[in-house]
Motif scaffolding. Structure first.
Motif, PDB file in Angstrom:
ATOM      1  N   VAL A  25       0.860  -1.169   0.000  1.00 18.65           N
ATOM      2  CA  VAL A  25       0.000   0.000   0.000  1.00 18.65           C
ATOM      3  C   VAL A  25       0.904   1.229   0.000  1.00 18.65           C
ATOM      4  O   VAL A  25       2.042   1.168   0.492  1.00 18.65           O
ATOM      5  CB  VAL A  25      -0.974  -0.002   1.202  1.00 18.65           C
ATOM      6  N   SER A  28       0.017   7.073   3.312  1.00 18.73           N
ATOM      7  CA  SER A  28      -0.832   8.257   3.173  1.00 18.73           C
ATOM      8  C   SER A  28      -0.090   9.535   3.540  1.00 18.73           C
ATOM      9  O   SER A  28      -0.547  10.627   3.230  1.00 18.73           O
ATOM     10  CB  SER A  28      -2.082   8.111   4.038  1.00 18.73           C
ATOM     11  N   THR A  41      -5.364  -4.465   8.935  1.00 16.82           N
ATOM     12  CA  THR A  41      -6.350  -3.433   8.616  1.00 16.82           C
ATOM     13  C   THR A  41      -5.710  -2.058   8.466  1.00 16.82           C
ATOM     14  O   THR A  41      -6.301  -1.153   7.894  1.00 16.82           O
ATOM     15  CB  THR A  41      -7.438  -3.372   9.695  1.00 16.82           C
ATOM     16  N   SER A  42      -4.504  -1.881   9.022  1.00 13.04           N
ATOM     17  CA  SER A  42      -3.766  -0.625   8.877  1.00 13.04           C
ATOM     18  C   SER A  42      -2.279  -0.924   9.026  1.00 13.04           C
ATOM     19  O   SER A  42      -1.892  -1.971   9.548  1.00 13.04           O
ATOM     20  CB  SER A  42      -4.217   0.408   9.912  1.00 13.04           C
ATOM     21  N   THR A  53      -4.682   3.284   6.346  1.00 16.85           N
ATOM     22  CA  THR A  53      -5.702   2.238   6.372  1.00 16.85           C
ATOM     23  C   THR A  53      -5.565   1.384   5.123  1.00 16.85           C
ATOM     24  O   THR A  53      -5.439   1.892   4.019  1.00 16.85           O
ATOM     25  CB  THR A  53      -7.109   2.856   6.426  1.00 16.85           C
ATOM     26  N   PRO A  55      -7.015  -0.887   2.290  1.00 14.52           N
ATOM     27  CA  PRO A  55      -8.342  -1.053   1.682  1.00 14.52           C
ATOM     28  C   PRO A  55      -8.798  -2.505   1.826  1.00 14.52           C
ATOM     29  O   PRO A  55      -7.980  -3.427   1.795  1.00 14.52           O
ATOM     30  CB  PRO A  55      -8.128  -0.680   0.217  1.00 14.52           C
ATOM     31  N   GLU A  58     -10.967  -6.853  -2.602  1.00 17.09           N
ATOM     32  CA  GLU A  58     -12.021  -6.748  -3.604  1.00 17.09           C
ATOM     33  C   GLU A  58     -12.872  -8.014  -3.543  1.00 17.09           C
ATOM     34  O   GLU A  58     -12.355  -9.123  -3.509  1.00 17.09           O
ATOM     35  CB  GLU A  58     -11.382  -6.629  -4.986  1.00 17.09           C
TER      36      GLU A  58
END
Length: 143
Positions: A25, A28, A41-42, A53, A55, A58
């Motif tokens: 990821v 941020s 989850t993070s 966080t 995502p 899918e």
């Protein structure tokens, strides 16, 4: 006089997934690429301490071939077991093929996943297909 607080037990130590699977990821805060264990989850960036966080995975859906219950599963799974009737369903993705018998002459027909119907080359009958009618094995297209 203040009342002393009992110490809380320490949190359980982190245990990575058994297969060691990781995902990525973008942070941020500083936009660095972060690796994290699948299921987290993070993730906290070691460079800027920003908490990003993760995502959610899918999701995809299919109709169970045994009891016709709508099943949700993480996209990319190859098999999905129904929690109602325990049927193991094939989860087909793009570029995969499935099989169905012709609705007229019973010839075994092969079609690309996602097709709504397939025309028989023998008798020209058009058979409607859908994910709930897929009961045989799948094969990847060779490119």
């Amino acid at each position: 006089m203040p009342v002393p607080l009992a110490p809380y037990p320490p949190p359980p130590p982190y245990t990575p997934p058994p297969n060691g699977a990781q995902s990525q990821v973008v942070c941020s805060g500083c936009r660095n690429l972060l690796l994290y264990p699948v299921g987290a989850t993070s993730v906290c960036c070691a460079v800027c301490n920003a908490v990003t966080t993760v995502p959610p995975p899918e999701m995809a859906q299919l109709v169970c071939g045994g009891c016709h219950t709508l099943l949700m599963f993480i996209r990319g799974a190859t098999n999905v077991q129904c929690s109602c009737c325990h049927t193991v369903n094939l989860a087909l993705e793009a570029n995969q093929v499935a099989h169905v018998n012709c609705g007229n002459c019973e010839m075994l027909l092969r079609y690309q996943y996602g097709a709504r119907s397939v025309k028989c080359a023998i008798c020209s009958f058009v058979t409607s297909v859908g994910t709930s009618t897929i009961t045989t094995s799948e094969q990847k297209f060779s490119t």
